[in-house]
Write a protein that holds these residues in place. Structure first.
Motif, PDB file in Angstrom:
ATOM      1  N   THR A   1       0.847  -1.189   0.000  1.00  0.00           N
ATOM      2  CA  THR A   1       0.000   0.000   0.000  1.00  0.00           C
ATOM      3  C   THR A   1       0.883   1.240   0.000  1.00  0.00           C
ATOM      4  N   VAL A   2       0.762   2.079  -1.019  1.00  0.00           N
ATOM      5  CA  VAL A   2       1.590   3.286  -1.144  1.00  0.00           C
ATOM      6  C   VAL A   2       0.696   4.515  -1.025  1.00  0.00           C
ATOM      7  N   CYS A   3       1.055   5.401  -0.115  1.00  0.00           N
ATOM      8  CA  CYS A   3       0.252   6.605   0.117  1.00  0.00           C
ATOM      9  C   CYS A   3       1.159   7.834   0.138  1.00  0.00           C
ATOM     10  N   SER A   4       0.714   8.885  -0.505  1.00  0.00           N
ATOM     11  CA  SER A   4       1.370  10.178  -0.296  1.00  0.00           C
ATOM     12  C   SER A   4       0.829  10.771   0.994  1.00  0.00           C
TER      13      SER A   4
ATOM     14  N   ASP B   1      -3.277  12.951   7.309  1.00  0.00           N
ATOM     15  CA  ASP B   1      -2.545  13.235   8.548  1.00  0.00           C
ATOM     16  C   ASP B   1      -2.136  11.919   9.205  1.00  0.00           C
ATOM     17  N   ALA B   2      -1.531  12.026  10.387  1.00  0.00           N
ATOM     18  CA  ALA B   2      -1.004  10.847  11.081  1.00  0.00           C
ATOM     19  C   ALA B   2      -2.118   9.888  11.487  1.00  0.00           C
ATOM     20  N   LEU B   3      -3.244  10.409  11.955  1.00  0.00           N
ATOM     21  CA  LEU B   3      -4.344   9.542  12.361  1.00  0.00           C
ATOM     22  C   LEU B   3      -4.868   8.742  11.183  1.00  0.00           C
ATOM     23  N   HIS B   4      -4.982   9.396  10.025  1.00  0.00           N
ATOM     24  CA  HIS B   4      -5.446   8.708   8.814  1.00  0.00           C
ATOM     25  C   HIS B   4      -4.493   7.550   8.477  1.00  0.00           C
ATOM     26  N   ALA B   5      -3.190   7.803   8.559  1.00  0.00           N
ATOM     27  CA  ALA B   5      -2.206   6.751   8.286  1.00  0.00           C
ATOM     28  C   ALA B   5      -2.312   5.629   9.305  1.00  0.00           C
TER      29      ALA B   5
END
Length: 699
Positions: free
Chosen positions: A200-203, A228-232
């Motif tokens: 899984t690759v996320c910007s 943001d950090a919570l989303h990650a």
């Protein structure tokens, strides 16, 4: 608790968290800081070490490494720089080890292929991204921060030069925070390779652009974006629920202030590639050649960008680790994804097809096997011992067991494992608990009845008999020097007495048994419970009594032994069992494989280390259980303790209180920890009133 072995002696049982690891002897060592963080269940962030040995010159490398670790600490996490020192895979470096590594010469870059030879040769190795990921998997550290990951090299379709980082990402559970891949690589093919590996690759941030290390954009879009950090952290949490066993890349752009001109970088790369070809530079020598060319072309600005992005990544990674730990914690489980959970006053119901924890075992299933209770006001029935506990605390410096008289302070309270559990449940459940026991028609019997009026069932008073008593002598340091018990009356908890209250048993949502009741009575009760499919919670009380349920080959739902009692159970069920004691967790798991053919859930109490739960993956009764779900629940230190006698029993009551509300196992353990903590802070075995607001916060 009459054994005066409260499982949470000197523990702080609030704010607990959990972590799960493979039950094997791990070929690594932890620094004291990392060991403490793992024990406390606080967030940890892994860091590679090649950036120290091969990424920057001394002393800039040491200065940067220290600053990066400080950033992580300031965000509320513990840094764990990983390296191999003299053949030992070390997770978390001390200041002295960090300085040694920064100055050391000839340190080997350690990727997957290199780890074993370096360790076998007792050499020093700096872990690459791939090497660090392997260590994070062994140590169960979910978040790893680095500068940039490796990738497919330019003309990789001809040379097959593909970084081991990519394949390692495809077979790990780790979330890697980086600034994408360096522009010297083929970024398009790198993204394609990661897709093939299921990564899984996320910007990270406001843009979908996939960064290229020195620059904020590579010209390619990331497949996903986190805000943001919570989303990650939520993505990591979901991946753990799904047991994807493939990694996550969070690509954080270099801070705009330090971003480089992409045209300058690309020109330098193209010129360097031509020069490399002229000089015959190939293979692993190409990358350092290209990086040196970029550094020269940018007048050293690339080093400043490198330092800036690794610091920024450290902050982002620590924030993600903190948020992920919150999602793991019981206090936040219900809010993690808001799926399968509905809440009404005093009750929480969970969808059993969802899993809110990470287990690590041979064939993993999680909590879908959770038992559901129809607890619509029925009284829990506890069958077990009741006695009066008296403690004598000697105030003199030493105790002479030679008939001498010593000055002491005397205290008295209700005791007995069954009685303690019943009283705690009675107070937690607003009364909906009854105790079947045997007490004498004496002053001590009346004292016990007055502690919780209405708790003890009728017909439990034995005429002309002595109520059970337990006495303990403590020295001035608080150590128990002598214990005395008069427990003969427990033999009066008979089959006949049970039959007088058979309807109480049939109507109970759950039956609790302690090891003090006679073997014939226990065998009879377990037979009735099996007939009416009644869940049973068994508290062994000591290793000699721990084997009682297994004489009749009965199946029980829950058992809560300590390690000594677990050994006794396993040895009774398989006298030939021989467990190699590589570590405590290994032993617990191996012993449990024998016991779980008759017990559905084991809750192994570990003193100051907390508790472990072990469950079968399925409910087949096999001679030797192979597939287990193992959960480790650590607890924190409590500096002030009044009395340890009832802590273990209150822990059991809190856990039972949770499962009767159909809470997740982890939530029930949390409630158990909180009830035990409240018991440790009082002189009585069971608090006269539990702080219910604190208990509600554990759900």
């Amino acid at each position: 608790m009459s054994r005066l072995l409260g499982i949470m002696s000197r523990l702080q049982l609030t704010g607990f968290s959990r972590h799960t690891r493979r039950y094997s002897a791990l070929p690594l060592v932890y620094s004291e800081d990392v060991r403490r963080a793992k024990a406390d269940g606080t967030p940890i962030v892994a860091l590679e070490s090649t950036i120290i040995t091969h990424g920057m010159p001394y002393p800039k490398n040491l200065e940067t490494a220290r600053e990066v670790e400080d950033i992580i600490r300031n965000q509320g996490a513990t840094p764990a720089t990983i390296a191999i020192l003299k053949g030992v895979l070390t997770v978390g470096l001390t200041k002295e080890q960090l300085e040694y590594l920064a100055k050391a010469k000839g340190v080997i870059k350690a990727s997957r292929r290199d780890l074993a030879p370096i360790m076998a040769g007792q050499q020093d190795g700096a872990t690459t991204v791939a090497g660090t990921i392997i260590a994070t998997e062994l140590a169960d550290i979910p978040v790893f921060v680095t500068g940039g990951i490796g990738g497919v090299h330019r003309e990789g379709e001809h040379t097959m030069d593909v970084s081991a980082d990519l394949t390692e990402l495809g077979r790990c559970k780790t979330l890697v925070v980086c600034s994408g891949v360096k522009s010297i690589l083929d970024i398009g093919r790198t993204l394609e390779f990661l897709e093939t590996q299921g990564v899984t690759v996320c910007s990270f941030g406001e843009s979908n652009d996939f960064p290229a290390f020195y620059t904020t954009s590579s010209g390619y879009h990331a497949p996903n974006r986190v805000t943001d950090a919570l989303h990650a952290a939520r993505i990591l949490y979901a991946a753990r629920q799904l047991r994807l066993s493939s990694g996550i890349v969070i690509a954080v752009p270099v801070p705009e202030k330090y971003a480089m001109d992409s045209k300058v970088i690309e020109t330098a790369i193209q010129n360097a590639l031509v020069e490399a070809s002229k000089q015959g530079i190939t293979g692993k020598e190409v990358t350092p050649f290209l990086l040196a060319a970029v550094s020269t072309a940018t007048g050293g600005a690339s080093l400043d960008a490198n330092i800036a992005l690794i610091k920024n990544n450290a902050k982002v990674g620590a924030d993600i680790a903190v948020q992920f730990q919150k999602l793991r914690n019981v206090d936040n489980l219900e809010n993690a994804f808001n799926i399968g959970v509905s809440k009404s006053p005093g009750k929480c119901t969970t969808n059993s097809s969802r899993r809110f924890h990470t287990s690590c075992a041979v064939g993993i299933k999680g909590e879908e096997n959770m038992i559901k209770y129809n607890d619509l006001g029925g009284d829990v029935l506890v069958i077990g011992g009741a006695n009066v506990d008296r403690t004598y605390r000697v105030t003199e410096e030493s105790v002479q067991l030679d008939g001498s008289t010593h000055a002491c302070k005397t205290e008295q309270c209700g005791g007995g494992v069954g009685r303690n559990i019943a009283e705690a449940l009675w107070r937690l459940r607003g009364g909906r608990t009854r105790l079947l026991t045997a007490i004498g028609d004496d002053a001590d019997g009346q004292y016990i009845q007055n502690i919780a009026p209405g708790l003890i069932l009728d017909d439990c008073i034995v005429k002309s008999a002595r109520t059970a008593k337990y006495a303990a002598v403590f020295d001035a340091k608080g150590e128990c020097r002598l214990g005395l018990g008069d427990m003969d009356i427990h033999n009066q908890i008979t089959v006949e007495l049970v039959n007088r209250h058979i309807n109480d048993l049939k109507n109970a949502p759950l039956v609790v048994l302690d090891g003090n009741i006679p073997l014939t009575t226990m065998d009879y009760v377990l037979g009735i419970c099996e007939e009416f499919q009644k869940p049973v919670f068994f508290e062994p009380t000591d290793r000699r009594k721990a084997i009682k349920p297994f004489h009749g080959k009965h199946s029980i739902t829950y058992a809560s032994p300590n390690l000594m009692e677990l050994r006794a159970m396993a040895n009774f069920m398989n006298p030939d069992i021989n467990v190699m004691k590589t570590n405590e967790l290994d032993e617990v798991v191996e012993l449990s494989k024998v016991i779980l053919k008759c017990v559905r859930v084991l809750i192994v109490t570990r003193g100051s280390k907390g508790a472990i739960t072990i469950k079968r993956i399925n409910n087949k009764l096999e001679p030797y259980v192979k597939e287990l779900d193992v959960q480790v629940y650590p607890a924190k230190i409590l500096n002030t303790v009044e009395n340890v006698s009832g802590a273990g029993d209150c822990f059991a009551s809190g856990f039972i209180h949770g499962i009767l509300q159909n809470l997740q196992e982890s939530q029930s353990i949390s409630i158990g920890f909180e009830t035990a903590k409240q018991a440790l802070l009082i002189k009585e075995t069971v608090p006269l009133k539990f702080n219910m607001s604190r208990l509600k916060n554990q759900k």
